[in-house]
Scaffold this active site. Structure first.
Site, PDB file in Angstrom:
ATOM      1  N   HIS A 277      -2.953 -19.130   9.475  1.00 31.43           N
ATOM      2  CA  HIS A 277      -4.185 -19.965   9.720  1.00 31.43           C
ATOM      3  C   HIS A 277      -4.921 -19.956   8.323  1.00 31.43           C
ATOM      4  O   HIS A 277      -4.777 -21.126   7.695  1.00 31.43           O
ATOM      5  CB  HIS A 277      -4.959 -19.693  10.637  1.00 31.43           C
ATOM      6  N   ASP A 328       2.657 -21.566  16.996  1.00 33.54           N
ATOM      7  CA  ASP A 328       1.692 -20.588  17.550  1.00 33.54           C
ATOM      8  C   ASP A 328       1.580 -20.757  19.178  1.00 33.54           C
ATOM      9  O   ASP A 328       2.237 -19.904  19.655  1.00 33.54           O
ATOM     10  CB  ASP A 328       0.307 -21.157  16.782  1.00 33.54           C
TER      11      ASP A 328
HETATM   12 ZN    ZN Z   1      -1.298 -16.523  16.427  1.00 32.57          ZN
END
Ligand code: ZN
Length: 450
Positions: A277, A328
């Site tokens: 991220h 994800d």
């Molecule tokens: Zn994750």
């Protein structure tokens, strides 16, 4: 067995755009020759046999999904009740996490990984923290859940890097794990290392790496234990980093520094490390990540779904961080969508076009992702690399009339037609050869949600 493939177009390394009519030879799971034909004729020294398999469309190297939580596939479409805020998502996530056991996890992950295979993913990085029984008690085999994931990837025909995740606390200031989180924890980092060290996959499609869930879930004093474990083995080390501003605020309040600075001070950053991220880094954080060559894995469709924000992606790449991609939470499993989102989100953030070239998006989806997962010999159509071939249709409603170089701005996962992993055909005519993906997904998700 030696094989010959004739790609209508293939995207070769260091090329800004795909090349027409490329003959690719594979043997023993490796690429043994790559030869563009000239005006339909073989280049010097290459003999075209009549048995070459034709691959209409654009053939890419294998796509790498560098960040996955397989069980989140069961959440798709279930977290938007009412308006669906972050807490709706988290509640459903914990509900599913609480119901899985090694058998149901095998079924769910097998279906999720087969969906990935159909989408052209040849290697997945599983950020795995669902280790123990629902009350935190270890299974008789303390790595039973890891073994289920390794087996699931074998059934789906893709490679796996199991990023065994250390998850010890519920907050930056050390609140103990409670409720559904108890099954994530090993007690402390030494016990985590002891458990992980006892697990060796018996199949060469899988490798073990390490992960620090986040600065929230591993106390500062134990970060170096996890990092040292990975460094000694030359194994990849992944960590969720600054996904939301609240993580930065909590880390500053407790430690007086940003999460990135804390990781740097504890020896976590480096070229074997990938920050997942990195949506809210400071300018100094960007420099720390780049100077240490720490990779950054973006998961744009999940970051969208969870309202995380948009990180300074171009600046991180300029600073020196290689860029990889992950699906994800699997709100979407489509590396084309993740790749174009890198550019399109940057446009929204800056209100300017033109940040990433198409071949940079290709690299993020292929070679850089494989490298982040410890497979430095995959992700390029070049001699000596693993024989991963992902062929995308150029005659679908989405891709017809699109020049091959535009595939990352036009194609979806549904346009992936043919997938070869380590020399073995896994997907033909858009269908997985051994897993009925929609049926197995439906059954596996029903089993853990109804
Ligand atoms: Zn994750």
């Amino acid at each position: 067995m030696p094989m010959r493939w004739l790609a209508e177009y293939a995207w070769l390394p260091a090329h800004a755009a795909p090349t027409p009519d490329v003959l690719i030879e594979t043997d023993g799971g490796r690429i043994t020759a790559v030869a563009p034909l000239t005006a339909g004729r073989p280049a010097a020294g290459v003999e075209v046999l009549g048995d070459a398999v034709r691959l209409p469309g654009l053939t890419l190297p294998g796509l790498a999904n560098a960040h996955s939580h397989a069980f989140h596939r069961a959440l798709r479409g279930r977290t938007h009740g009412g308006r669906g805020d972050f807490w709706t998502w988290r509640e459903v996530m914990y509900e599913v996490a609480g119901r899985l056991d090694p058998d149901s996890y095998l079924a769910l992950a097998r279906a999720a990984y087969a969906e990935m295979a159909q989408a052209g993913v040849t290697c997945v990085g599983e950020f795995h923290y669902l280790h123990h029984g629902p009350d935190g008690t270890r299974y008789d085999d303390p790595n039973a859940m890891s073994a289920a994931l390794v087996e699931a990837a074998a059934h789906a025909g893709i490679r796996l890097t199991l990023l065994d995740t250390c998850y010890l606390t519920a907050s930056v200031d050390g609140d103990p794990l409670a409720g559904p989180q108890r099954r994530f924890g090993d007690g402390d980092a030494l016990r985590w290392a002891d458990r992980v060290g006892g697990f060796t996959p018996d199949n060469d499609h899988a490798r073990i790496g390490a992960a620090i869930h986040s600065v929230r879930a591993v106390p500062a004093g134990q970060l170096a234990t996890v990092a040292g474990w990975a460094h000694r083995r030359g194994a990849p080390l992944h960590v969720h980093l600054s996904e939301q501003p609240a993580e930065n605020d909590a880390c500053r309040a407790v430690h007086g520094v940003t999460p990135t600075r804390l990781l740097a001070d504890r020896g976590v950053l480096g070229r074997h490390t990938t920050a997942v991220h990195a949506t809210h880094p400071t300018g100094a954080d960007v420099a720390l990540l780049g100077e240490s060559r720490t990779g950054v894995c973006l998961c744009p469709t999940t970051e969208r779904d969870l309202a995380d924000g948009i990180g300074p992606t171009r600046r991180m790449v300029e600073a020196g961080s290689p860029l990889s991609l992950g699906s994800d939470s699997h709100a979407v499993v489509d590396l084309f969508e993740e790749a174009r989102a890198v550019e399109l989100d940057e446009r929204l953030r800056t209100r300017r076009r033109g940040h990433f070239r198409a071949d940079e998006l290709l690299t993020a989806a292929t070679r850089a992702g494989h490298a982040a997962l410890g497979w430095g010999d995959a992700g390029e159509l070049a001699v000596g690399m693993r024989a991963d071939l992902v062929t995308v249709r150029l005659d679908s409603a989405r891709t017809a009339g699109v020049p091959p170089v535009g595939v990352f701005f036009a194609a979806t996962a549904a346009d992936v037609d043919h997938v070869v992993v380590d020399g073995r055909v896994v997907v033909r005519d858009g269908r997985h050869l051994t897993v009925d993906v929609p049926v197995e997904l439906r059954d596996a998700i029903e089993a853990v949600t109804s």
